[in-house]
Scaffold this active site. Structure first.
Site, mmCIF file in Angstrom:
data_model
loop_
_atom_site.group_PDB
_atom_site.id
_atom_site.type_symbol
_atom_site.label_atom_id
_atom_site.label_comp_id
_atom_site.label_asym_id
_atom_site.label_seq_id
_atom_site.Cartn_x
_atom_site.Cartn_y
_atom_site.Cartn_z
ATOM 1 N N CYS A 433 0.858 -1.168 0.000
ATOM 2 C CA CYS A 433 0.000 0.000 0.000
ATOM 3 C C CYS A 433 0.900 1.224 0.000
ATOM 4 O O CYS A 433 1.999 1.182 -0.569
ATOM 5 C CB CYS A 433 -0.951 -0.027 1.199
ATOM 6 S SG CYS A 433 -0.114 -0.112 2.778
ATOM 7 N N ALA A 434 0.501 2.293 0.655
ATOM 8 C CA ALA A 434 1.275 3.536 0.585
ATOM 9 C C ALA A 434 2.598 3.453 1.331
ATOM 10 O O ALA A 434 3.586 4.060 0.922
ATOM 11 C CB ALA A 434 0.449 4.695 1.135
#
Length: 488
Positions: A433-434
């Site tokens: 993810c981020a």
């Protein structure tokens, strides 16, 4: 289920990322030619058509983007399967195809329903199905005689077959769903200003499914004799003919201006202010672009999809606030209209029309909604620790720093992580993810968690086979290196 919705939300960021550029292109075009919308200026037409090429194909972009984003290894075969699934469903469920196949009787209502089959809901559904088929079949080996169609080549074939089955179901289900929405919309119009607020609420609530167009067809056009948009732009002619009422025609549009121009930018500011300090620069770049698109052109999807799935509570509150805004504007008879969406361009364009009524009061209402959205969103995000963009690394008081700071390269960090995970034989899935690596392993007991924590900001063991390794903003590069090492 919630984690699965989050997975869909992350996948939706792939197509959503292109929307701001498209909206800006269209907004600039409308600004250059506010009267003809490209009809009087070639440059304006160039901008508008360029942006429309993306905006008008949102449904298929969702099918491709979701399939790609949810596939195990982000492979193009999954994206192709998403496109194929979408095309099969929308082709088989088009009004002409349904009439030719003959399984379902075509009526006036069902023909209208099938004409609206090209929507975001079908796009997302096609993408999810394609991704699940890809994840299940991309390594399947067929007998030697059919070996050419093994593995990833098999995925589009299976997807097309499943899409045929889905189309069969939708032939019976979709007209019922669509007719229910139209019937509901017709009843709501009989409730006056309260009904306008209810419409505003459901208009936003149905956006994740792409079904708000069914309601819009009732309120904005001449499907049920309301024709709010058509009568508004007809101006004095409609007023003289009795088809419009000053202070009422346009009430199903006016209340969106305070939300799209001011409310959602307030929400974007709240998301930025509640992001982790190390993530704020990245979040700012996303939120500024999305907020500008919402304010200038009225295109809200880049902002809404940023929190729609990762924080559903915020989206329900957003829908409620939209309903309140539409109700207030309708009750006060502050009226403006739009041809594209409720942004600055359309507010300026509509402010001089015969049926516009105190449109500047919508701006005043907008300032109030900017403050309201900001404090409501900020309060909910902090109170419930909602994982809006930039906050995902906040679990367990982690500090998402870059473990590759110093002499270590991304490849060296990936090599270290792989070794402490128990080697590539223990690793079954790599995603990110981020700020985190999201990993699946055969056995988490083989992972040297204590040693790994010495080299990265945090490690979360979610289950016997799932764990997350906090890397920081450079996680995508580390994930790419880790995938290469695992496949070597």
């Amino acid at each position: 289920m919630f984690s699965y919705l989050q997975k869909i939300g992350r996948a939706l960021m792939v197509p959503v990322a292109v929307m701001p550029a498209a909206a800006v292109l269209m907004g600039v075009g409308y600004w250059i030619d506010p009267a003809g919308w490209g009809g009087n200026n070639a440059l304006a037409a160039f901008f508008i058509k360029s942006g429309a090429a993306i905006i008008d194909n949102m449904s298929v972009l969702f099918a491709i983007g979701v399939a790609y984003g949810m596939s195990r290894d982000k492979d193009g075969a999954a994206a192709l399967a998403g496109f194929i699934g979408f095309m099969v469903v929308t082709t088989l469920c088009s009004a002409g195809a349904v009439a030719q196949i003959g399984l379902v009787e075509i009526t006036t209502n069902s023909e209208l329903a099938f004409s609206k089959i090209n929507n975001q809901f079908v796009g997302i559904l096609s993408g999810v199905i394609a991704a699940e088929i890809y994840n299940r079949f991309y390594r399947v080996e067929l007998p030697k005689a059919l070996s050419f169609f093994s593995g990833k080549r098999l995925v589009p074939i299976v997807t097309s077959v499943v899409a045929m089955a889905l189309s069969f179901v939708l032939m019976y289900v979709w007209p019922v769903v669509f007719s229910g929405l139209v019937g509901f919309g017709t009843q709501v119009t009989e409730m006056g200003n309260v009904g306008a607020g209810i419409y505003g609420f459901f208009n936003r609530l149905l956006i994740p499914l792409g079904l708000h167009h069914a309601l819009n067809a009732v309120f904005w056009f001449d499907l049920a004799g309301i024709n709010d948009l058509g009568n508004f732009w007809a101006g004095q002619e409609a007023l003289d003919s009795g088809a419009a009422v000053l202070g009422e025609t346009g009430r199903y549009m006016a209340g969106f201006f305070p939300v799209m121009m001011f409310g959602l930018p307030g929400a974007a500011l709240a998301i930025y202010h509640t992001a982790r300090p190390e993530n704020k620069a990245k979040v700012a770049s996303i939120m500024v672009a999305a907020a500008f698109c919402s304010f200038f052109t009225g295109v809200t999807e880049p902002l809404e999809f940023a929190f729609m799935f990762v924080a559903p509570l915020l989206y329900v509150v957003h829908a409620l606030l939209t309903g309140v805004s539409v109700f207030i504007a309708a009750s006060m008879q502050w009226i403006a209209g739009f041809g594209f969406s409720a942004g600055l361009v359309d507010l300026v364009l509509s402010s001089q029309t015969p049926l516009a009524n105190q449109p500047l009061m919508l701006v005043a209402q907008g300032f109030v909604f900017f403050v309201l959205y900001y404090f409501v969103f900020r309060g909910l995000i902090l109170t419930f620790n909602l994982k809006t963009p930039g906050r995902e690394a906040a679990d367990n008081d982690e500090t998402a720093q870059d473990p590759s700071a110093g002499a270590s390269s991304h490849g060296e960090v990936a090599g270290l992580v792989l070794r402490l995970l128990g080697g590539k034989d223990n690793l079954t899935l790599i995603d990110n993810c981020a700020t985190r690596l999201r990993l699946e392993v055969k056995d988490s007991d083989q992972v040297a968690v204590s040693e790994l924590k010495k080299h990265v900001p945090g490690v979360i063991v979610a289950s016997k086979t799932a764990l997350q390794v906090v890397i920081g903003p450079e996680v995508e590069f580390v994930a790419d290196e880790l995938k290469q090492l695992a496949n070597a």
